[in-house]
Write an enzyme that holds these catalytic residues in place. Structure first.
Site, PDB file in Angstrom:
ATOM      1  CE  LYS A  31      -0.040   0.840   4.685  1.00 53.25           C
ATOM      2  NZ  LYS A  31      -0.570   0.987   5.983  1.00 53.25           N
ATOM      3  CB  THR A  32       4.100   2.193   1.507  1.00 58.25           C
ATOM      4  OG1 THR A  32       3.644   1.725   2.770  1.00 58.25           O
ATOM      5  CG2 THR A  32       4.851   3.473   1.695  1.00 58.25           C
ATOM      6  CG  ASP A 217      -0.977   4.940   5.214  1.00 55.14           C
ATOM      7  OD1 ASP A 217      -1.772   3.991   5.068  1.00 55.14           O
ATOM      8  OD2 ASP A 217       0.259   4.797   5.237  1.00 55.14           O
ATOM      9  CD  GLU A 218      -1.184   2.306   9.103  1.00 54.13           C
ATOM     10  OE1 GLU A 218      -2.157   1.538   9.301  1.00 54.13           O
ATOM     11  OE2 GLU A 218      -0.031   1.897   8.915  1.00 54.13           O
ATOM     12  CD  GLN A 248      -2.188  -4.218   9.206  1.00 57.46           C
ATOM     13  OE1 GLN A 248      -1.166  -3.726   9.662  1.00 57.46           O
ATOM     14  NE2 GLN A 248      -2.338  -4.447   7.914  1.00 57.46           N
ATOM     15  NE  ARG A 598       3.410  -5.675  11.002  1.00 53.86           N
ATOM     16  CZ  ARG A 598       2.858  -5.079   9.959  1.00 53.86           C
ATOM     17  NH1 ARG A 598       3.521  -4.162   9.285  1.00 53.86           N
ATOM     18  NH2 ARG A 598       1.646  -5.409   9.564  1.00 53.86           N
TER      19      ARG A 598
END
Length: 721
Positions: A31-32, A217-218, A248, A598
């Site tokens: 996504k980044t 974002d997030e 998340q 992660r």
DNA sequence: CGGCAAAAAGGCATT
DNA sequence: CTTTTTGCCG
């Protein structure tokens, strides 16, 4: 622009530039990359001016990285773009406009310690017992209200019963004190920006026109206030792109509202929704484990990540006797892998910062370099806070909170008596301490103290003059010299004072870095102080080699080839205080999901049969999250203590292994996992054993009344079966 | 007024 | 167990 390396959904997300867009991006789905390419696409292909683009990230570090990556993709203009966190963005907006709300534009930003001292002051003034009303809880109350955009007056009006009625009054006092000091806490940054926009439509319109393309974002971790702020900004052009993953969402405790992302399509009916479900990060075993765990949450939209990577090594399950043994196990595996991987490829994740200690000790003994994210912050050290307080007072003399900190540091013979008098006078006449000093001749302060106070004011005013023409590093030197702070430390000649001097020297590397990037201007000190106030825990990480140690929360958005998750025990993770509340348990499980995802290549899951917590030995059963991972994905399960109580669906049930046996008055022995019957509470199961001998306690989960902690020797319990 | 020692309190994650 | 606060004494 070259999008050939992108998959179909990613391309669509990049090219859908007009109108509302929701990108549901699973962990590791790139996504980044999508976000940076989307911004670059807007700049390059759509020829949108950089100044019309806004991107909000979760940390300053993420913002910096994104800026760099966009800059690498486009030829020019990236520097005019606003890429920042919510808080930094609001600071920038308020810096030029907060005067509309009556605050000084050179406002201070309060840190949590300052907040606490304000609340304590209020409690003292109201003659309230600090033990009955713990400041932390009150700060939490205030923070909740602000995140819900509830003003003090409203809070007072709506408070139904004690203690909300009282806390609302305290909130009112608190906000008034902050206003008088021109000080803002973190939540104010958001709330007051919204208030500013409500009050000054012209200002809002300016920013609406400025930010025609908005990215967040997030998004799953935005709170109500942040949600409202984005709605205001996006209302005119409606080009709003939010990216997130409801699985998340891990910041509910600070007001994050998962419904913001779940209801996005209700807010913007014309929204396009794109799902990114292809994972590029983790091996198949890791991803399968993560999927298996998160599947146990009921409050979610079904979603399954795919990967093209092969299985990879199985997850390794480590079991040790104590936290020290756990650390040694981890270190042993780190050393094993250190040929193939570098230390910087590895991370150790834990639930609470307190768990880092045993691991740190063992790493030091083994000579393994490491870096810690968060924990006791550099900026929390006394000497750094003192210095910062000087700088804050220089910028904003009305900041009584900082002024109080430095008025007698170093010792100037200006003790609490004098300060109290100044404060009282200030409160009576509505002026700050700094101003009150100028009238100190007349309010019963002894002549000698008046002379000293005048000297201090004179000193600060001289520094104020100078501050406009010199760098921050020079200003810091000037402060340390003219205030006698450095002299005080040098005179001490203790190990502690030496380390303080070293810390101040280290602080100057921070300031000189800042000075390199910033020109001298009237904004310089303000920018420096607000940057410092908003540094996040992740911000210092990027550098050099070494194993990374951090909380699972801090690991969000990062990735490592090798990941160790430690302390997988009931009561630790999931945390004891949430273990029996379904909603909160689901949040813990999402945290587990974040931690698992992660890892790229290999994952280690470890736990200790017992560990020292607050000076007592606790024996906890294994985390239910471990049991949710299919055995076929895991290695090292031979010594793997199982317990049928929490295992999900298909898991094979085994007799619990007795990790510890105790005896009560009647000679009955208990161990973890035993089913018991209590005279009053009914049936239950032992989930943890704490302490030794007569003071030994049992944590028992009762079917009817939930968890209770009872003394093994005296509780009316009987073992069943 | 300042410094030190004893006592008491706190104990989840953070911009 | 650690950190912070309180209280006493020089």
């Amino acid at each position: 622009m070259d999008l050939s390396l992108m998959n179909k959904e990613q391309k669509k997300a990049i090219r859908t530039t007009e109108g509302p867009l929701l990108i549901m991006a699973g962990a590791g789905s790139g996504k980044t990359r999508v976000l940076t390419h989307r911004v670059a696409y807007l700049l390059g292909e759509k020829e949108v001016p950089a100044r019309n683009i806004l991107a909000i990230t979760f940390t300053n570090k993420a913002a910096r990285e994104m800026k760099d990556r966009v800059a690498a993709l486009v030829s020019e203009g990236a520097e005019n773009m606003w890429i920042s966190t919510f808080h930094s963005m609001c600071v920038r907006i308020l810096r030029s406009n907060i005067n509309h709300l009556g605050y000084e534009n050179s406002f201070s930003i309060l840190d949590p310690t300052d907040q606490k001292s304000v609340v304590k002051d209020i409690l003292k003034r109201r003659n309230l017992d600090i033990k009955q009303h713990n400041p932390r809880g009150i700060i939490g109350f205030i923070s909740d209200k602000k995140n819900q955009l509830i003003r003090p007056e409203e809070s007072i009006r709506d408070a139904a019963a004690y203690p909300d009625t009282l806390y609302s009054e305290i909130y009112h006092d608190y906000q008034q004190i902050l206003y008088r000091n021109s000080a803002l806490d973190f939540d104010d940054l958001i709330m007051l920006t919204i208030e500013l926009f409500d009050k000054e439509p012209k200002v809002l319109e300016y920013y609406q026109n400025r930010f025609q393309y908005i990215h967040v974002d997030e998004y799953q971790d935005t709170n109500h206030a942040q949600y409202r702020l984005i709605r205001q900004l996006a209302a005119k052009y409606r080009n709003i792109c939010v990216v997130g993953d409801s699985d998340q969402s891990i910041y509910k405790f600070r007001g994050a509202d998962i419904t913001n992302i779940l209801n996005f399509e209700d807010d913007y009916p014309e929204a396009v929704v794109i799902k990114l479900e292809q994972n590029y990060r983790s091996s198949k075993n890791i991803l399968d484990a993560a999927n298996a765990v998160i599947k146990n949450n009921t409050e979610r939209k079904p979603k399954a990540l795919r990967t093209d990577r092969d299985g990879g090594p199985k997850l390794q399950n480590l079991v040790a006797d104590s936290e020290r043994g756990e650390a040694e196990e981890v270190v042993r595996n780190i050393l094993d892998l250190s040929g193939k991987y570098s230390y910087s490829d590895m991370a150790i994740l834990y639930r609470t910062n307190a768990q880092s200690r045993a691991i740190e000790d063992t790493l030091v003994k083994s000579n393994i370099p490491y870096k810690m994210v968060g924990g006791i912050k550099f900026y929390d050290r006394k000497e750094i806070k003192d210095l910062m307080s000087y700088l804050k007072v220089i910028l904003n003399p009305n900041d009584d909170i900082s002024f109080e900190r430095i008025v007698n540091t170093p010792k100037r013979g200006l003790g609490p008596k004098t300060v109290d008098k100044l404060k009282a006078h200030g409160q009576n006449t509505g002026i700050s301490i700094f101003e009150a000093i100028k009238e100190s001749d007349f309010i019963g302060i002894p002549k000698t103290a008046v002379v000293k106070l005048m000297g201090l004011v004179d000193l600060l005013e001289k520094l104020q003059q100078k501050a406009r023409f010199i760098t921050i590093t020079e200003l810091v030197d000037e402060v340390l010299k003219t205030t006698g702070y450095m002299e005080m430390l040098e005179a001490e000649k203790t190990i502690e004072s030496r380390s303080r001097i070293e810390n101040l020297e280290e602080f100057k590397t921070v300031t000189s870095e800042f000075d390199r990037d910033n020109e001298i201007s009237d904004d310089l000190l303000f920018t420096f102080l607000s940057d410092m106030a908003l540094v996040s825990d992740q911000d210092g990480v990027e550098d050099d080699s070494g194993v990374t140690l951090m909380t699972m929360h801090a690991s969000k958005g990062l990735e490592f080839k090798i990941v160790f998750i430690v302390g997988l025990e009931e009561g630790i993770f999931p945390s004891r205080r949430v273990a029996y509340d379904d909603k909160e348990l689901e949040e813990e499980r999402r945290l587990m999901y974040v931690a698992l995802t992660r890892a790229e290549d290999q994952l280690f899951l470890s736990r200790a049969n017992s560990r020292m917590i607050y000076g007592k030995t606790e024996t906890n059963m294994q985390s239910r999250f471990l049991a949710e991972i299919p055995e076929t994905l895991m290695d090292g399960g031979s010594s793997f203590e199982q317990n049928g109580f929490f295992t999900s669906n298909s898991r094979k049930k085994q007799a619990p292994k007795r990790s510890r046996v105790v005896t009560n008055n009647s000679g009955v022995s208990f161990s973890i996992g035993d089913k018991v019957e209590h005279k009053k509470f009914g049936d239950g199961i032992i989930s943890a054993i704490k302490g030794e001998g007569d003071s030994q306690e049992l944590d028992i989960i009762f079917t009817k009344v939930g968890v209770k902690r009872l003394l093994a020797n005296f509780a009316p319990i009987e073992k069943k079966e």
